[in-house]
Design a protein around this motif. Structure first.
Motif, PDB file in Angstrom:
ATOM      1  N   VAL A 211      11.463   1.556  -6.303  1.00 10.70           N
ATOM      2  CA  VAL A 211      10.385   2.033  -7.165  1.00 10.70           C
ATOM      3  C   VAL A 211       9.483   2.973  -6.371  1.00 10.70           C
ATOM      4  O   VAL A 211       9.342   2.851  -5.155  1.00 10.70           O
ATOM      5  N   LEU A 212       8.889   3.890  -7.088  1.00  7.43           N
ATOM      6  CA  LEU A 212       7.930   4.794  -6.465  1.00  7.43           C
ATOM      7  C   LEU A 212       6.658   4.032  -6.111  1.00  7.43           C
ATOM      8  O   LEU A 212       6.241   3.132  -6.841  1.00  7.43           O
ATOM      9  N   ALA A 213       6.071   4.402  -4.990  1.00 11.25           N
ATOM     10  CA  ALA A 213       4.801   3.800  -4.614  1.00 11.25           C
ATOM     11  C   ALA A 213       3.729   4.272  -5.587  1.00 11.25           C
ATOM     12  O   ALA A 213       3.706   5.438  -5.985  1.00 11.25           O
ATOM     13  N   ARG A 214       2.888   3.381  -6.003  1.00  9.69           N
ATOM     14  CA  ARG A 214       1.810   3.740  -6.920  1.00  9.69           C
ATOM     15  C   ARG A 214       0.630   4.260  -6.126  1.00  9.69           C
ATOM     16  O   ARG A 214       0.339   3.774  -5.036  1.00  9.69           O
ATOM     17  N   GLY A 215      -0.031   5.245  -6.682  1.00  9.31           N
ATOM     18  CA  GLY A 215      -1.209   5.821  -6.042  1.00  9.31           C
ATOM     19  C   GLY A 215      -2.449   4.999  -6.322  1.00  9.31           C
ATOM     20  O   GLY A 215      -2.413   3.979  -7.013  1.00  9.31           O
ATOM     21  N   THR A 216      -3.544   5.447  -5.762  1.00 11.11           N
ATOM     22  CA  THR A 216      -4.830   4.802  -6.000  1.00 11.11           C
ATOM     23  C   THR A 216      -5.764   5.788  -6.678  1.00 11.11           C
ATOM     24  O   THR A 216      -5.540   6.998  -6.644  1.00 11.11           O
ATOM     25  N   SER A 217      -6.791   5.285  -7.304  1.00  6.86           N
ATOM     26  CA  SER A 217      -7.800   6.110  -7.967  1.00  6.86           C
ATOM     27  C   SER A 217      -9.154   5.790  -7.361  1.00  6.86           C
ATOM     28  O   SER A 217      -9.515   4.616  -7.233  1.00  6.86           O
ATOM     29  N   LEU A 218      -9.893   6.819  -7.006  1.00 11.49           N
ATOM     30  CA  LEU A 218     -11.204   6.640  -6.395  1.00 11.49           C
ATOM     31  C   LEU A 218     -12.272   6.605  -7.475  1.00 11.49           C
ATOM     32  O   LEU A 218     -12.316   7.466  -8.361  1.00 11.49           O
ATOM     33  N   PHE A 219     -13.134   5.595  -7.422  1.00  8.36           N
ATOM     34  CA  PHE A 219     -14.239   5.468  -8.357  1.00  8.36           C
ATOM     35  C   PHE A 219     -15.535   5.356  -7.566  1.00  8.36           C
ATOM     36  O   PHE A 219     -15.542   4.986  -6.395  1.00  8.36           O
ATOM     37  N   PHE A 220     -16.640   5.646  -8.238  1.00  5.80           N
ATOM     38  CA  PHE A 220     -17.963   5.546  -7.640  1.00  5.80           C
ATOM     39  C   PHE A 220     -18.765   4.505  -8.412  1.00  5.80           C
ATOM     40  O   PHE A 220     -18.636   4.387  -9.630  1.00  5.80           O
TER      41      PHE A 220
END
Length: 112
Positions: free
Chosen positions: A68-77
């Motif tokens: 499986v492809l590695a999942r990315g992350t999302s940056l939040f503030f």
């Protein structure tokens, strides 16, 4: 007496359905490997069971471990209210506006 080739038995398991399934599973596995550039695994398990009077059943089990492809992350503030936002609340907004497209200036040639 000659021995029957194993592939002949595989052709007969589930009336040929096993080989059809293996073809589909292999193609899906190869597609996943090409997409991720990671390895995978295909396992075939055959269980043989005597049924008496010179009969035997074969049960097949097919398993595939696709990469499986590695999942990315999302940056939040964090906002002062304790919410999360994709926009940094400490950063000012830029007033953006459309710029009219100008016709490009004619090209000039350098003197020889």
């Amino acid at each position: 007496m000659s021995k029957r080739p194993f592939i002949d038995t595989l052709r007969d398991v589930e009336g040929g359905g096993l080989l059809d399934e293996l073809t589909d599973v292999q193609h899906a596995l190869i597609d996943a490997i090409r997409l991720t550039n990671k390895g995978g695994e295909l396992t075939i398990k055959l269980t043989y069971k005597p049924e008496g009077a010179g009969q035997m059943t074969i049960k097949a089990d097919v398993k595939s471990k696709e990469p499986v492809l590695a999942r990315g992350t999302s940056l939040f503030f964090l906002t002062p209210e304790g919410n999360i936002s994709r926009r940094d609340p400490r950063q000012q907004n830029l007033e953006l506006r459309s710029v009219e497209e100008e016709a490009p200036a004619p090209l000039r040639k350098a003197a020889d």
